[in-house]
Design a protein around this motif. Structure first.
Motif, PDB file in Angstrom:
ATOM      1  N   GLY A 152     -20.669  21.486 -24.607  1.00  0.00           N
ATOM      2  CA  GLY A 152     -20.898  22.859 -25.033  1.00  0.00           C
ATOM      3  C   GLY A 152     -21.596  22.938 -26.377  1.00  0.00           C
ATOM      4  N   HIS A 191     -13.590  26.281 -24.133  1.00  0.00           N
ATOM      5  CA  HIS A 191     -14.625  27.207 -23.670  1.00  0.00           C
ATOM      6  C   HIS A 191     -14.620  28.510 -24.462  1.00  0.00           C
ATOM      7  CE1 HIS A 191     -16.702  25.206 -20.389  1.00  0.00           C
ATOM      8  NE2 HIS A 191     -15.597  24.496 -20.312  1.00  0.00           N
ATOM      9  N   SER A 222     -16.603  27.625 -27.433  1.00  0.00           N
ATOM     10  CA  SER A 222     -18.020  27.542 -27.086  1.00  0.00           C
ATOM     11  C   SER A 222     -18.637  28.934 -26.992  1.00  0.00           C
ATOM     12  CB  SER A 222     -18.191  26.797 -25.761  1.00  0.00           C
ATOM     13  OG  SER A 222     -19.558  26.658 -25.419  1.00  0.00           O
ATOM     14  N   GLU A 223     -17.913  29.857 -26.395  1.00  0.00           N
ATOM     15  CA  GLU A 223     -18.398  31.241 -26.304  1.00  0.00           C
ATOM     16  C   GLU A 223     -18.580  31.836 -27.690  1.00  0.00           C
ATOM     17  OE1 GLU A 223     -16.580  35.527 -24.979  1.00  0.00           O
ATOM     18  OE2 GLU A 223     -16.167  33.811 -23.668  1.00  0.00           O
ATOM     19  N   LEU A 271     -21.664  30.564 -29.236  1.00  0.00           N
ATOM     20  CA  LEU A 271     -22.887  31.030 -28.592  1.00  0.00           C
ATOM     21  C   LEU A 271     -23.277  32.440 -29.039  1.00  0.00           C
ATOM     22  CD1 LEU A 271     -25.112  30.412 -26.566  1.00  0.00           C
ATOM     23  CD2 LEU A 271     -23.589  31.211 -24.730  1.00  0.00           C
ATOM     24  N   THR A 290     -21.212  31.171 -20.784  1.00  0.00           N
ATOM     25  CA  THR A 290     -20.164  30.165 -20.966  1.00  0.00           C
ATOM     26  C   THR A 290     -19.345  30.003 -19.692  1.00  0.00           C
ATOM     27  OG1 THR A 290     -20.040  30.747 -23.309  1.00  0.00           O
ATOM     28  CG2 THR A 290     -18.216  29.477 -22.408  1.00  0.00           C
ATOM     29  N   ARG A 293     -18.559  26.591 -17.378  1.00  0.00           N
ATOM     30  CA  ARG A 293     -17.204  26.209 -16.975  1.00  0.00           C
ATOM     31  C   ARG A 293     -17.075  26.089 -15.466  1.00  0.00           C
ATOM     32  NH1 ARG A 293     -13.161  28.971 -15.088  1.00  0.00           N
ATOM     33  NH2 ARG A 293     -14.068  30.997 -15.623  1.00  0.00           N
TER      34      ARG A 293
END
Length: 220
Positions: free
Chosen positions: A82, A141, A144-145, A148, A173, A177
């Protein structure tokens, strides 16, 4: 397993890591790979923090300096793809439509560029089947979002609706996933048909198709 804290804090994308930060990241990743190998072999429940520290060649106190729980130890490995994806988006040239940038970056981030990355992906596949690591996977995740969102906002410019930027980040994202989880449930290879890169491209393309994505601003 109780809910774990978010994986370790990260420097801002524009900040160049110091030598100590790079060494810290290297140590974390070494511990993460040791934990991942043990979890894949025995399962998270049957593996102790002492087992992980011993396998990584570090003292137990060193393990706890970096991680507060054994499950959290695999977060750097799970997060690597990610972070690579976000970095590729940040470095991509201005001009191509944003959905195309997201798709290309997803393919590159999840396509092995050597044996080490291919091995990491195969270990990740085994981790994704362990229910004890679900909280860590979800936390990775979410991080990661969150990373982003500013990357997309920078590309879209100040006129972009923050809600739509956030929605785009969430959809993209989720696409990554779903692609990884779908791949983990098969015996497909790390490249070619059914690979993480191929599935990610398809998921990103389909999930972003209905979003209103904006014109980009030139990189400074």
């Amino acid at each position: 397993m109780s809910e774990l804290p978010s994986p370790s804090a990260r420097p801002s994308p524009s900040a160049r890591p110091s030598l100590s930060e790079r060494r810290r990241a290297e140590t974390q990743l070494e511990i993460a790979m040791a934990a991942a190998e043990l979890f894949a072999e025995r399962g998270a429940e049957a593996t102790t923090a002492e087992d992980i520290a011993r396998s990584a060649g570090v003292a137990l106190r060193t393990f706890y300096r970096y991680f507060r729980a054994k499950e959290e130890a695999v977060a750097p490995l799970l997060a690597a793809g990610g972070r690579r994806w976000v970095a590729l988006i940040e470095r991509s040239p201005a001009g191509p439509p944003l959905p195309q940038v997201l798709e290309r970056a997803a393919v590159e981030a999840l396509t092995p560029d050597g044996e080490e990355m291919a091995r990491a992906l195969l270990v990740t596949r085994r981790l994704l089947t362990d229910p004890g690591l679900r909280i860590v996977w979800q936390a990775v995740h979410q991080d990661s979002e969150d990373e982003l969102v500013p990357a997309l906002a920078a590309r879209c410019g100040p006129a972009a609706d923050p809600l739509e930027v956030r929605l785009a980040a969430a959809a993209a994202t989720a696409a990554i996933r779903v692609a990884l989880e779908s791949w983990a449930a098969t015996d497909a290879g790390t490249t070619g048909p059914g690979s993480p890169g191929e599935l990610a491209a398809r998921c990103v393309r389909e999930l972003t198709a209905g979003l209103r994505l904006w014109g980009e601003v030139p990189h400074s």
